[in-house]
Design a protein around this motif. Structure first.
Motif, PDB file in Angstrom:
ATOM      1  N   SER A 808       1.018 -26.826  10.294  1.00 13.87           N
ATOM      2  CA  SER A 808       1.711 -27.739   9.710  1.00 13.87           C
ATOM      3  C   SER A 808       0.181 -28.638   9.204  1.00 13.87           C
ATOM      4  N   ASP A 809      -0.779 -28.594   9.796  1.00 19.93           N
ATOM      5  CA  ASP A 809      -2.095 -29.086   8.979  1.00 19.93           C
ATOM      6  C   ASP A 809      -3.237 -28.467   8.821  1.00 19.93           C
ATOM      7  N   GLY A 810      -2.575 -27.215   8.334  1.00 21.31           N
ATOM      8  CA  GLY A 810      -3.499 -25.932   7.374  1.00 21.31           C
ATOM      9  C   GLY A 810      -5.228 -25.958   8.103  1.00 21.31           C
ATOM     10  N   ARG A 811      -5.015 -25.496   9.623  1.00 25.04           N
ATOM     11  CA  ARG A 811      -6.669 -25.715  10.216  1.00 25.04           C
ATOM     12  C   ARG A 811      -6.463 -24.095  10.976  1.00 25.04           C
ATOM     13  N   TRP A 844       3.546 -18.700  10.481  1.00 22.39           N
ATOM     14  CA  TRP A 844       1.467 -19.910  10.388  1.00 22.39           C
ATOM     15  C   TRP A 844       0.941 -19.554   9.217  1.00 22.39           C
ATOM     16  N   ARG A 845       0.631 -18.825   7.956  1.00 24.55           N
ATOM     17  CA  ARG A 845       0.187 -18.716   7.563  1.00 24.55           C
ATOM     18  C   ARG A 845       0.949 -19.634   6.592  1.00 24.55           C
ATOM     19  N   GLY A 846       2.460 -19.309   6.015  1.00 24.84           N
ATOM     20  CA  GLY A 846       2.915 -20.164   5.128  1.00 24.84           C
ATOM     21  C   GLY A 846       2.984 -20.451   3.746  1.00 24.84           C
ATOM     22  N   ASP A 847       1.950 -20.780   3.195  1.00 25.33           N
ATOM     23  CA  ASP A 847       2.103 -20.691   1.377  1.00 25.33           C
ATOM     24  C   ASP A 847       0.959 -20.029   1.101  1.00 25.33           C
ATOM     25  N   LEU A 848      -0.072 -20.019   2.690  1.00 29.28           N
ATOM     26  CA  LEU A 848      -1.723 -20.255   2.263  1.00 29.28           C
ATOM     27  C   LEU A 848      -2.044 -19.313   2.432  1.00 29.28           C
ATOM     28  N   GLU A 849      -2.935 -18.661   1.224  1.00 36.79           N
ATOM     29  CA  GLU A 849      -3.200 -17.204   0.401  1.00 36.79           C
ATOM     30  C   GLU A 849      -3.842 -17.005   2.341  1.00 36.79           C
TER      31      GLU A 849
END
Length: 854
Positions: A808-811, A844-849
């Protein structure tokens, strides 16, 4: 009555009491001085002088007291009154000890001890032994002090004086404890406990002995025994309902459970201590210690989150205090825990803070520990130069502390040696004086006897003989008187010889002391010169470094000026060129339309080339997949396994590899420098070398495989360790499984292994060095061996999964949650585990690369 007036009233009472005591003592002294004037015998005079001296001692008039004691001593010596001589020496020794004149104190107390031994005065012998023990205790010679306390105890035991026995058993045990002779301390603390059991006093006495025994067993490392005594103390305080004390003892019990590795019981004890403490208004420092202890328990239980929470709570309680010692300790512990969890950012932050706090605390020993921790943390962060600098600071400070400790020990040992030597010489001298005194006494008695006999003879002859014989008698008497005078002269000569011998002895002692002082001065001068030479060498070295640094700075400034000048020249030339090109551009504006058509053509050509390159990379991917080990190798050897392989790009810098040779399976998960095409080249190189090392050269020891692989990588990439060359290489976890004998070898280059056995996960640590050129390239990799069961589960992996950003917080996910994820699913079928990992990673990765190969 206000608090101010209460204090004033108490102070006034103390002043009045002190003044009354002084007036009372002065009245006694006046009365004694009057008695001294009226006294008719030497014995009475000596007795009164000693009483006056004791009143002066009460009033701390030590100069006046010493004068009267010396007068009494002179009378006691002249009349050979041994009890008074012993008392005088004792009082002079006590005054010297108060004034810190240790040599005089030892001298006089030893003389007193010798006289009381001759008088067999057991009560006084107890006191004098105790006081000599106190002198040695003051010097820090606790073992020697214990010997005298032990003498006092044995005398007290012989006369069954219970209070003295208790006092000197305790003093003996404590002296041995402070000296570090814990086995002897244990013996005397147990004797003390036995005495108290036979003559019970109060629970407080039992608590005191239990505590001392507990501390002794802690020093001996017998934590179970220490725990049993703390439980007894707790039971007594529980019966007394003393919650403040129960809080303290619960904390001690927790500490002992911690050492016994019973972390659950330790945690419960610390929490109990905290509950009691909340009801007794503990101060912030006590709260901090408890929270720190709870945090350490959670660390040992593997609960990282709670560990950090409680350690930060502890630091918060110490935040507003100036207890920099405890602050530095806690910050260093926290830094090491973050370091262990591979969170180098927080580890470095807390470690830097711990160094600053340790400096403020002025505790050099703690500072050198903090320097060491920081050097290890920044070393793992690849800052090798700074790591070496702080490691050198740690060593320098540690060596300095050891040097100071040795100097202090040498000085103390020299003092003790001198005192013991003086004590032995004094005892020999006293023995010699006793022999001489006996000889003189014998001569006096014989002279007196002869005089009495002559007087009797004279009377008889005067009565019996006639007037005629009187002349003859007179001649005889003259002769006898002459003989008596001769004997008297002989007696005086003996006394003079004794006085001369005493003077010679004193002169020899003075010369010996002078020689010892000269030797000590020479030794200290030698040490001072040595230290001066070391300081000069250090200053010279520092100056050389400063000159070198200054030279480097000057060179850098000159280079900067040259570069700037060149850039200015280039800019001037560029300006001229731009002005010329502007004219050309105006002429070429007309050609742009024509060129745009060409660009469209070139775009089509680039797209076609890009398509061809992508096709080539896809083909390279097929080649890479073909080179990867076939599933059949693993199927033939392992009953259950899965491979989770997720490249970031089409081709991967991570690779897995397996091969069977001589009934052993070699399997590895590796992470090459970079990803995509460069990483793929390294992975192909790695697999090629592994095939050569394992299948052709038949090297089947895990550590030797990594050593040989590193050699091949360094040789093929022509790595020499220069700063400007690439540090390409790979990290790797490698296992050699012998299914026949049910054992396994592991060796790791920066990558660990998770080994789940009997329902517990153990992280098997790797060597902190890569398979490439490195400052530790000359060090061999480490082989770790384990027995296997069919129920064991093993995971090897690269860092891609744990380093992925998401949530949720991109960590970053990090290793602890990754470890928990594997542990929670390790009992499920392997194919299901793979599906779960795939699903978890995507969610966990979601939309992140995706940031790296996995």
């Amino acid at each position: 009555m206000s608090k101010y007036f209460k204090i004033l009233f108490v102070s006034l009472l103390l002043f009045v009491a002190s003044n009354n005591l002084r007036v009372y003592s002065q009245n006694i002294k006046d009365s004694l001085r009057f008695s001294l004037i009226l006294s008719t015998t030497e014995y009475n005079k000596a007795d009164i002088l000693l009483k006056i001296a004791k009143e002066d001692i009460k009033l701390r008039n030590y100069v006046e007291a010493s004068e009267n004691i010396n007068k009494a001593l002179k009378i006691a010596k002249s009349n050979n009154i041994k009890p008074f001589k012993a008392e005088c020496y004792y009082l002079l020794g006590a005054i010297a000890f108060y004034n810190e004149d240790i040599e005089s104190a030892t001298n006089n107390l030893t003389r007193s001890l010798n006289l009381y031994l001759n008088l067999n005065n057991l009560g006084k012998l107890i006191q004098v032994n105790s006081d000599i023990g106190d002198v040695y205790k003051y010097l820090g010679a606790y073992s020697k002090a214990a010997d005298y306390y032990k003498n006092a105890y044995e005398i007290a035991d012989s006369i069954n004086n219970f209070d003295s026995k208790i006092t000197y058993l305790e003093k003996t045990a404590e002296a041995y404890y402070i000296q570090g002779e814990f086995l002897k301390a244990e013996i005397y603390f147990l004797k003390l406990y036995e005495e108290l059991k036979q003559n019970p006093k109060t629970d407080i006495d039992d608590i005191k002995v239990f505590y001392k025994l507990s501390e002794t067993y802690k020093k001996l490392g017998e934590y179970d025994k220490a725990l049993s005594y703390n439980l007894k103390i707790y039971a007594i305080y529980a019966e007394l309902k003393d919650t403040t004390a129960m809080s303290v003892v619960s904390n001690n019990i927790g500490y002992l459970y911690l050492h016994l590795s019973n972390y659950e019981s330790a945690l419960q004890s610390f929490k109990t201590s905290l509950e009691f403490g909340l009801n007794t208004n503990m101060n912030d420092e006590e709260y901090a210690k408890l929270y720190a202890n709870i945090g350490i328990c959670y660390q040992n239980l593997g609960d990282f989150d709670n560990t950090i929470i409680y350690l930060k709570l502890a630091l918060r309680f110490l935040k507003n205090s100036d207890n920099y010692l405890d602050i530095a300790r806690l910050e260093n512990i926290t830094a090491n825990i973050f370091h262990k969890d591979e969170d180098l950012y927080n580890a470095e932050l807390f470690s830097r803070n711990s160094i600053e706090s340790a400096k403020k605390s002025e505790d050099k020993d703690l500072l050198q520990i903090c320097y060491y921790s920081y050097s290890q943390i920044i070393r793992d962060g690849n800052d090798y130069i700074a790591a070496l600098e702080y490691y050198e600071k740690h060593l320098s400070l540690k060596d300095s502390l050891l040097f100071e400790q040795r100097i202090n020990e040498q000085e103390l040992n020299q003092k003790i040696y001198n005192l013991e030597k003086t004590e032995k010489e004094l005892k020999l001298k006293l023995a010699d004086e006793e022999v001489k005194d006996l000889a003189l006494t014998q001569l006096r008695l014989e002279a007196e006897k002869r005089e009495r006999e002559m007087d009797l003879l004279k009377s008889e002859k005067e009565l019996e003989q006639s007037e005629k014989d009187r002349l003859q008698q007179s001649l005889e008497l003259s002769k006898q008187r002459h003989e008596a005078e001769i004997r008297e002269r002989e007696l005086k000569q003996l006394e003079q010889d004794k006085a001369i011998q005493d003077l010679v002895l004193k002169q020899k002692e003075a010369e010996e002391k002078e020689r010892e002082k000269e030797i000590a001065l020479l030794e200290s001068e030698k040490e001072r010169q040595q230290l001066e030479l070391e300081k000069q060498a250090e200053a010279k070295k520092r100056a050389q470094w400063m000159v070198a640094l200054f030279a480097v700075i000057v060179v850098l400034i000159l280079i900067g000026l040259i570069i700037t000048k060149k850039k200015n020249t280039i800019l001037a030339n560029q300006k001229i060129e731009i002005e010329e090109k502007n004219i050309v551009l105006e002429n070429k504006n007309e050609e742009i339309l024509t060129q745009s058509e060409r660009i469209i053509v070139q775009k089509d050509l680039i797209e076609k080339k890009n398509e061809e390159i992508t096709d080539s990379i896809h083909y390279a991917s097929r080649i890479q997949n073909a080179v990867l080990p076939s599933v059949q190798v693993l199927d033939n050897y392992l009953s259950e396994y899965f491979i989770f392989f997720k490249p970031k790009d089409i081709v991967s810098g991570d690779f897995y590899w397996a091969a069977e040779k001589n009934d052993k399976l070699v399997v590895t998960a590796a992470d090459c420098t970079g990803h995509g095409v460069p990483g793929a080249f390294m992975s192909m190189l790695g697999m090629s070398f592994l095939n050569e090392i394992v299948l052709k050269e038949e090297i089947l020891d895990a550590d030797k495989i990594l050593n040989q692989l590193r050699f091949e990588v360094i040789k093929s990439l022509k790595q020499s360790g220069k700063d400007d060359e690439a540090k390409d290489g790979m990290d790797m976890a490698l296992c050699v499984i012998d299914k026949k004998n049910m054992n396994m070898q592991f060796a790791g280059a920066n990558n660990p292994m998770y080994f789940i056995k009997n329902g517990e996960l153990e992280k098997i640590k790797p060597d902190r060095m890569p398979i490439s050129i490195h400052f530790r390239s000359d060090a061999n990799f480490t082989k770790q061996e384990f027995g296997l069961k069919t129920s064991d589960t093993i995971y090897i992996f690269s860092d891609g999964f744990a380093d992925q950003f998401g949530g949720s917080d991109g960590r970053k996910l990090k290793y602890k949650p990754f470890q928990d994820l594997l542990f929670n699913m390790h009992t499920e079928p392997m194919d299901k585990q793979k599906r779960k990992l795939d699903k978890f990673f995507d969610e966990w990765r979601g939309d992140l690369e995706q940031i790296d190969d996995v």
